[in-house]
Motif scaffolding. Structure first.
Motif, PDB file in Angstrom:
ATOM      1  N   ALA A 238       0.637  -1.438  -0.429  1.00 14.18           N
ATOM      2  CA  ALA A 238       0.076   0.079   0.438  1.00 14.18           C
ATOM      3  C   ALA A 238       1.156   1.420   0.146  1.00 14.18           C
ATOM      4  CB  ALA A 238      -0.607   0.416   0.975  1.00 14.18           C
ATOM      5  N   HIS A 239       2.253   0.797   0.061  1.00 10.94           N
ATOM      6  CA  HIS A 239       3.495   2.024   0.163  1.00 10.94           C
ATOM      7  C   HIS A 239       3.085   2.610  -1.238  1.00 10.94           C
ATOM      8  CE1 HIS A 239       5.304  -1.222  -0.938  1.00 10.94           C
ATOM      9  NE2 HIS A 239       6.160  -0.408  -1.696  1.00 10.94           N
ATOM     10  N   ALA A 240       2.810   2.396  -2.503  1.00  9.01           N
ATOM     11  CA  ALA A 240       3.071   3.282  -3.132  1.00  9.01           C
ATOM     12  C   ALA A 240       2.165   2.831  -4.406  1.00  9.01           C
ATOM     13  CB  ALA A 240       4.507   3.324  -4.247  1.00  9.01           C
ATOM     14  N   ARG A 241       1.584   3.573  -5.299  1.00  7.70           N
ATOM     15  CA  ARG A 241      -0.276   3.010  -6.400  1.00  7.70           C
ATOM     16  C   ARG A 241       0.315   1.860  -7.222  1.00  7.70           C
ATOM     17  NH1 ARG A 241      -4.050   6.745  -7.779  1.00  7.70           N
ATOM     18  NH2 ARG A 241      -3.869   7.721  -6.044  1.00  7.70           N
ATOM     19  N   ASP A 242       1.951   2.333  -7.870  1.00  7.26           N
ATOM     20  CA  ASP A 242       2.155   1.655  -8.632  1.00  7.26           C
ATOM     21  C   ASP A 242       1.958  -0.348  -8.176  1.00  7.26           C
ATOM     22  OD1 ASP A 242       4.575   1.615  -7.264  1.00  7.26           O
ATOM     23  OD2 ASP A 242       5.427   1.961  -9.197  1.00  7.26           O
ATOM     24  N   THR A 243       2.932  -0.498  -6.937  1.00  3.73           N
ATOM     25  CA  THR A 243       2.772  -1.785  -6.701  1.00  3.73           C
ATOM     26  C   THR A 243       1.632  -2.162  -5.780  1.00  3.73           C
ATOM     27  OG1 THR A 243       3.833  -0.658  -4.387  1.00  3.73           O
ATOM     28  CG2 THR A 243       5.208  -1.073  -6.264  1.00  3.73           C
ATOM     29  N   ALA A 244       0.809  -0.905  -5.150  1.00  3.81           N
ATOM     30  CA  ALA A 244      -0.509  -1.727  -5.484  1.00  3.81           C
ATOM     31  C   ALA A 244      -1.479  -2.324  -6.356  1.00  3.81           C
ATOM     32  CB  ALA A 244      -1.473  -0.675  -4.428  1.00  3.81           C
ATOM     33  N   LEU A 245      -1.489  -1.366  -7.430  1.00  3.13           N
ATOM     34  CA  LEU A 245      -2.245  -1.991  -8.444  1.00  3.13           C
ATOM     35  C   LEU A 245      -1.762  -3.091  -8.854  1.00  3.13           C
ATOM     36  CD1 LEU A 245      -3.722  -1.120 -10.726  1.00  3.13           C
ATOM     37  CD2 LEU A 245      -2.110   0.421 -11.977  1.00  3.13           C
ATOM     38  N   ALA A 246      -0.517  -3.087  -8.679  1.00  3.79           N
ATOM     39  CA  ALA A 246      -0.192  -4.900  -9.244  1.00  3.79           C
ATOM     40  C   ALA A 246       0.022  -5.203  -8.404  1.00  3.79           C
ATOM     41  CB  ALA A 246       1.798  -4.500  -9.630  1.00  3.79           C
ATOM     42  N   SER A 247      -0.300  -5.688  -7.812  1.00  8.56           N
ATOM     43  CA  SER A 247      -1.531  -6.742  -6.243  1.00  8.56           C
ATOM     44  C   SER A 247      -3.114  -7.169  -6.297  1.00  8.56           C
ATOM     45  CB  SER A 247      -0.984  -6.143  -5.089  1.00  8.56           C
ATOM     46  OG  SER A 247       0.776  -5.550  -4.954  1.00  8.56           O
ATOM     47  N   ALA A 248      -3.293  -5.581  -6.689  1.00  5.36           N
ATOM     48  CA  ALA A 248      -4.541  -5.778  -7.387  1.00  5.36           C
ATOM     49  C   ALA A 248      -5.411  -6.434  -8.562  1.00  5.36           C
ATOM     50  CB  ALA A 248      -5.564  -4.457  -7.058  1.00  5.36           C
ATOM     51  N   GLU A 249      -4.884  -6.033  -9.100  1.00  6.81           N
ATOM     52  CA  GLU A 249      -4.807  -7.075 -10.525  1.00  6.81           C
ATOM     53  C   GLU A 249      -4.496  -8.511 -10.057  1.00  6.81           C
ATOM     54  OE1 GLU A 249      -3.292  -3.212 -13.771  1.00  6.81           O
ATOM     55  OE2 GLU A 249      -2.171  -4.961 -13.038  1.00  6.81           O
ATOM     56  N   ASN A 250      -3.241  -8.720  -9.578  1.00  7.47           N
ATOM     57  CA  ASN A 250      -2.759  -9.929  -9.935  1.00  7.47           C
ATOM     58  C   ASN A 250      -4.212 -10.642  -8.841  1.00  7.47           C
ATOM     59  OD1 ASN A 250      -0.852  -9.752 -11.139  1.00  7.47           O
ATOM     60  ND2 ASN A 250       0.793  -9.696  -9.439  1.00  7.47           N
ATOM     61  N   ILE A 251      -4.438 -10.271  -7.720  1.00  9.62           N
ATOM     62  CA  ILE A 251      -5.326 -11.001  -6.726  1.00  9.62           C
ATOM     63  C   ILE A 251      -6.446 -11.192  -7.196  1.00  9.62           C
ATOM     64  CG2 ILE A 251      -6.851 -10.266  -4.132  1.00  9.62           C
ATOM     65  CD1 ILE A 251      -4.397  -8.949  -3.659  1.00  9.62           C
ATOM     66  N   LEU A 252      -7.107  -9.848  -7.748  1.00  9.71           N
ATOM     67  CA  LEU A 252      -8.917 -10.245  -8.913  1.00  9.71           C
ATOM     68  C   LEU A 252      -8.557 -10.848  -9.950  1.00  9.71           C
ATOM     69  CD1 LEU A 252      -9.976  -6.082  -9.254  1.00  9.71           C
ATOM     70  CD2 LEU A 252     -10.805  -8.437  -7.522  1.00  9.71           C
ATOM     71  N   GLN A 253      -8.023 -11.385 -10.355  1.00  9.34           N
ATOM     72  CA  GLN A 253      -7.476 -12.581 -11.053  1.00  9.34           C
ATOM     73  C   GLN A 253      -7.300 -13.971 -10.898  1.00  9.34           C
ATOM     74  OE1 GLN A 253      -3.673 -11.893 -14.432  1.00  9.34           O
ATOM     75  NE2 GLN A 253      -4.175 -13.851 -15.310  1.00  9.34           N
ATOM     76  N   ALA A 254      -6.636 -14.041  -9.838  1.00  7.70           N
ATOM     77  CA  ALA A 254      -6.649 -15.274  -8.878  1.00  7.70           C
ATOM     78  C   ALA A 254      -8.132 -15.439  -8.022  1.00  7.70           C
ATOM     79  CB  ALA A 254      -5.518 -15.484  -7.718  1.00  7.70           C
ATOM     80  N   ASN A 255      -8.692 -14.030  -7.666  1.00  9.17           N
ATOM     81  CA  ASN A 255      -9.806 -14.498  -6.794  1.00  9.17           C
ATOM     82  C   ASN A 255     -10.950 -13.340  -7.148  1.00  9.17           C
ATOM     83  OD1 ASN A 255      -8.532 -15.733  -4.322  1.00  9.17           O
ATOM     84  ND2 ASN A 255      -7.113 -14.278  -5.045  1.00  9.17           N
ATOM     85  N   PRO A 256     -11.320 -13.491  -8.312  1.00  7.18           N
ATOM     86  CA  PRO A 256     -13.006 -13.203  -8.632  1.00  7.18           C
ATOM     87  C   PRO A 256     -14.066 -13.141  -8.616  1.00  7.18           C
ATOM     88  CG  PRO A 256     -12.872 -14.232 -10.326  1.00  7.18           C
ATOM     89  CD  PRO A 256     -11.289 -14.767  -9.540  1.00  7.18           C
TER      90      PRO A 256
END
Length: 363
Positions: A238-256
């Protein structure tokens, strides 16, 4: 009145002095207490301009330094405040800086040096050291890295400088001015628990590198542990937008099929929204924190369900108020809480109007 005595030497005279124990309760009749560096004796303590103690009077000197502020009854115009932000580009810290500047204007502080470290620990440590060297009475600090600034903060307090941390704390600070971030986490959890009726699958993007994010994460996790809510994915980005975005995309891909996705700050909340929009998950329950322009617009438009609002302007203003009190010999609390509130679609216009007064425009 109980008294005690000490002796010290100057090149020509041996002095015997008497010290009133009232001094330690900060209720003394002395109008000014200062510390000066001298080549012969190290640091010298003076009362109303008269030399009273030298660093060689070890026991008494240490007790004085521990219990007595360096300057008592200083007028606000004579107080020098140094400020170091971890970064001040983000709207949250822009509002905090405006609060500091307005407080200095309102309260008569004429000497305030505001710096930003541009997300560099090395830069911030150097700024702290330079501000202390230049003679600031008190330091207002928003640490970029809570652990990384500890030695610089300790060196500052050793020299009699008060260190007031804002939003993010660190070991050794004089006082901490902030929201109760553990409570922020609990409030996010309460909203999710109510929305899901205490059961379901969620994901969270949080952080542990700074105290504010760690406290929010702890508050959230502690609150949901006795429910049937399962955290299926957690990323501490959560400390940076770009890293948070990459995490969010990966999480939603694995857990839609998750029922809620928890953001604990603007970076994570807005990253989750972006990833959910790209994935076509318009009904996903999303949380965020802080009354920033992006957060408020997303809540107003129904894209984010709920947020928790801090008041960074008030944090900055309060930090200056407390710093002045400390410089004038008054006691300050270790933690000075700035209240937080829920933001939702029903009350978001109130926050938009408030932040507009701080210079934040919502399109």
């Amino acid at each position: 009145m109980e008294m005690w005595f000490s002796e010290f030497h100057t090149p020509d005279v041996k002095h015997s002095i008497r010290v009133n124990r009232q001094l330690f309760s900060r209720q003394s009749d002395y109008q000014r207490i200062d510390i000066f560096e001298t080549p012969e004796f190290g640091r010298v303590l003076t009362l109303d301009g008269n030399v009273m103690l030298t660093e060689r009077d070890e026991f008494i000197y240490d007790e004085m330094i521990t219990h007595v502020p360096m300057a008592i009854h200083k007028e606000a115009k004579d107080i020098t405040i140094g400020v170091s932000f971890g970064q001040n580009v983000h709207p949250f810290f822009v509002a905090m800086q405006k609060g500091i500047e307005q407080a200095c204007t309102d309260l008569g502080v004429e000497n305030c040096n505001i710096l930003a470290a541009d997300s560099s620990l090395e830069t911030q440590v150097s700024q702290i050291e330079n501000l202390v060297t230049k003679g600031c009475d008190v330091l207002l600090l928003n640490p970029y890295d809570s652990d990384g600034v500890v030695n610089a903060v300790q060196a500052a307090t050793d020299k009699g400088v008060g260190v007031f941390t804002m939003d993010v704390d660190c070991e050794g600070s004089t006082s901490f001015v902030a929201s109760d971030n553990y409570k922020v986490g609990e409030m996010l959890a309460d909203a999710v628990i109510e929305q899901l009726d205490g059961k379901g699958k969620i994901a969270i993007i949080d952080g542990i590198t700074v105290t504010s994010l760690k406290d929010r994460t702890d508050g959230f996790m502690d609150k949901i542990k006795d429910t049937d809510i399962e955290v299926v994915a957690e990323q501490q980005t959560a400390h940076a937008r770009d890293t948070a975005l990459a995490s969010a995309e990966n999480i939603l891909q694995a857990n839609p099929d998750i029922d809620a996705f928890v953001g604990v700050n603007e970076n994570s909340g807005m990253a989750i929204l972006s990833a959910a929009t790209s994935a076509g998950l318009s009904d996903l329950y999303i949380t965020t924190v802080d009354a920033t322009a992006e957060n408020m617009a997303a809540i107003r438009d129904g894209k984010v369900a709920i947020g928790v609002s801090q008041d960074p302007y008030k944090m900055g203003y309060t930090a200056v108020e407390q710093a002045i009190k400390w410089c004038q010999g008054e006691e300050t609390d270790e933690f000075i809480e700035v209240p937080v509130e829920y933001m939702d679609k029903d009350n978001i216009q109130d926050f938009i109007d408030r932040e507009k007064g701080y210079g934040v425009e919502v399109e």
